[in-house]
Each structure stands twice: as C-alpha cells, then as structure tokens.
Design a protein around this motif. Structure first.
Motif, PDB file in Angstrom:
ATOM      1  N   TYR A   3       1.227  -1.413   0.113  1.00  0.00           N
ATOM      2  CA  TYR A   3       0.101  -0.386   0.216  1.00  0.00           C
ATOM      3  C   TYR A   3       0.617   1.437  -0.067  1.00  0.00           C
ATOM      4  O   TYR A   3       1.863   1.646   0.390  1.00  0.00           O
ATOM      5  N   TYR A   5       1.127   4.434   1.688  1.00  0.00           N
ATOM      6  CA  TYR A   5       1.641   4.305   3.235  1.00  0.00           C
ATOM      7  C   TYR A   5       2.849   3.228   3.957  1.00  0.00           C
ATOM      8  O   TYR A   5       3.314   4.023   4.529  1.00  0.00           O
ATOM      9  N   ALA A   6       2.222   2.459   2.884  1.00  0.00           N
ATOM     10  CA  ALA A   6       4.065   1.490   3.027  1.00  0.00           C
ATOM     11  C   ALA A   6       5.127   1.688   3.497  1.00  0.00           C
ATOM     12  O   ALA A   6       5.873   1.714   4.433  1.00  0.00           O
ATOM     13  N   GLY A  44      -3.539  -8.376  17.258  1.00  0.00           N
ATOM     14  CA  GLY A  44      -4.228  -7.400  15.850  1.00  0.00           C
ATOM     15  C   GLY A  44      -6.009  -5.991  16.257  1.00  0.00           C
ATOM     16  O   GLY A  44      -5.605  -5.037  16.358  1.00  0.00           O
ATOM     17  N   SER A  48      -6.061  -2.519  16.757  1.00  0.00           N
ATOM     18  CA  SER A  48      -6.912  -1.172  16.085  1.00  0.00           C
ATOM     19  C   SER A  48      -8.476  -0.972  16.964  1.00  0.00           C
ATOM     20  O   SER A  48      -8.930  -0.626  16.513  1.00  0.00           O
ATOM     21  N   TYR A  85      -2.654   3.903  13.900  1.00  0.00           N
ATOM     22  CA  TYR A  85      -3.317   2.686  13.607  1.00  0.00           C
ATOM     23  C   TYR A  85      -2.644   1.930  12.386  1.00  0.00           C
ATOM     24  O   TYR A  85      -3.977   1.972  11.350  1.00  0.00           O
ATOM     25  N   ARG A  86      -1.200   2.073  12.133  1.00  0.00           N
ATOM     26  CA  ARG A  86      -1.103   0.918  11.396  1.00  0.00           C
ATOM     27  C   ARG A  86      -0.433  -0.064  10.920  1.00  0.00           C
ATOM     28  O   ARG A  86       0.525  -0.884  11.153  1.00  0.00           O
ATOM     29  N   VAL A  88      -1.809  -2.931  12.306  1.00  0.00           N
ATOM     30  CA  VAL A  88      -2.520  -3.810  11.962  1.00  0.00           C
ATOM     31  C   VAL A  88      -1.875  -4.670  10.154  1.00  0.00           C
ATOM     32  O   VAL A  88      -2.088  -5.409   9.392  1.00  0.00           O
ATOM     33  N   HIS A  89      -1.274  -3.229   9.781  1.00  0.00           N
ATOM     34  CA  HIS A  89      -1.247  -3.578   8.299  1.00  0.00           C
ATOM     35  C   HIS A  89       0.752  -3.193   8.172  1.00  0.00           C
ATOM     36  O   HIS A  89       1.378  -3.295   7.206  1.00  0.00           O
ATOM     37  N   ALA A  92       2.527  -5.069   5.385  1.00  0.00           N
ATOM     38  CA  ALA A  92       2.918  -4.781   3.812  1.00  0.00           C
ATOM     39  C   ALA A  92       3.775  -3.752   4.278  1.00  0.00           C
ATOM     40  O   ALA A  92       4.865  -3.306   3.327  1.00  0.00           O
ATOM     41  N   ILE A  93       3.794  -3.394   5.230  1.00  0.00           N
ATOM     42  CA  ILE A  93       4.825  -2.577   5.774  1.00  0.00           C
ATOM     43  C   ILE A  93       6.812  -3.056   5.453  1.00  0.00           C
ATOM     44  O   ILE A  93       7.461  -3.055   5.042  1.00  0.00           O
TER      45      ILE A  93
END
Length: 187
Positions: A3, A5-6, A44, A48, A85-86, A88-89, A92-93
């Motif tokens: 994504y 933002y990653a 996770g 969140s 709030y990232r 959980v992502h 992707a990071i």
C-alpha cells in the motif's frame, strides 16, 4: 500488495537504521512481531480497538517486543505504527521494507505467470533471461493461470513481457479490428 502508506514507513526505517545490515536485523525483529500477530489475532484486534486505552496498547506491544528481544529501533517502529493505527498493516510494511532491501542488494523481484506449473529447468531459464534483461539478480515468483492457455507473462518493475497464447490472441484481435475499421473507412 504494498500500500502507498507502507513505503514511507519502510524508507523511514531504512534511513533510521543507518546500514543495510541494521535495517535487515530490524526487519527480522518486526517480522517476529508480525508472526505473533498472525498466531494471536487478538493482538491485532487489540491494537486497532479504539476502546483500549493507548497506554495499555503500548504496554502490551512493548512487553511482547521485549520478550522477543526486539531492539530499540524495532520497538520505536512498533510504537509509531501503533500510534498511527498502522500496526495491523505491518505485513504490508514488511513487504515494502523487503523491496527496499532487495534494491539495496541489487536484487529485482519478478513475477512470472504461466499457464502451467513451471519445472525447475524452465524456472532457471526464465530467471537467467530476466537477469540478462534487468542486469540484476532476479528473485522469481511463479504463479499459475490456466486462462493464459499457453506460454507466460513476466513482470518486473514497470517492464511486462507477454508471451502467452491469450496475449497473442488479443494482439491478433486488435490488428483485425484495426484492419476492418481501415477497410470500412476506405469503402
């Protein structure tokens, strides 16, 4: 899927690490935390959940990261992701970090989608051909898509090479359509 933002988080980690080796070590520590989130899905959900106080979230993340032996940079990154709030992502990071580490090591990721499963010899030949095209070491990911009918589609970076039967049929259809339109216009 990476994504948008990653990538900034990945770039920030690479810059803060100061070296490729330190970035790789931090990436491995973050990966261990991501694995903990995969194994314990409640982690996770807790991260969140707006009903859980931020101090409690930080304490839980710090405790788990500490138990895993995460270094200071990994812990700071986890807190930053939690605060934004990232968390959980994180997978992707991590993918974005892997991409930057590959680039730093001169490795290009390529995806080859074939109509049938590739055997080792085909895979090796494709890898060699893509390495010659890209001028870099290639990490090949092979996929199967029977709708290609035959052949393969290779993609790395912005380069796409379509050697599939489906792709060739699409080219023929396009040419026939163009020739039909030209013939109709001339009549």
């Amino acid at each position: 899927m990476i994504y948008r933002y990653a990538r900034p988080y990945a770039q920030a980690l690479m810059g803060a690490a100061g070296s490729i080796e330190a970035a790789q070590a931090t990436r491995d520590e973050l990966s261990a935390f991501a694995e903990a989130m995969r194994v314990v899905p409640r982690l996770g959900r807790m991260a969140s959940n707006p009903g859980v106080p931020p101090a409690t979230k930080r304490a839980v993340v710090d405790e788990i990261a500490g138990m895993q032996g995460a270094g200071a940079l990994a812990q700071r990154m986890l807190r930053l992701l939690l605060d934004n709030y990232r968390l959980v992502h994180l997978p992707a990071i991590l993918e974005a970090i892997d991409e930057l580490l590959d680039r730093a090591h001169g490795v290009v990721s390529a995806t080859v989608t074939a109509a049938e499963e590739l055997d080792e010899e085909q895979r090796a030949r494709l890898e060699k051909a893509l390495e010659q095209l890209s001028g870099a070491e290639v990490r090949l990911e092979a996929r199967v898509d029977p709708s290609l009918i035959g052949g393969f589609v290779a993609q790395f970076g912005s380069y796409r090479y379509d050697a599939s039967v489906r792709g060739q049929l699409a080219v023929l259809e396009s040419r026939l359509t163009a020739e039909s339109a030209t013939a109709a216009a001339e009549a």
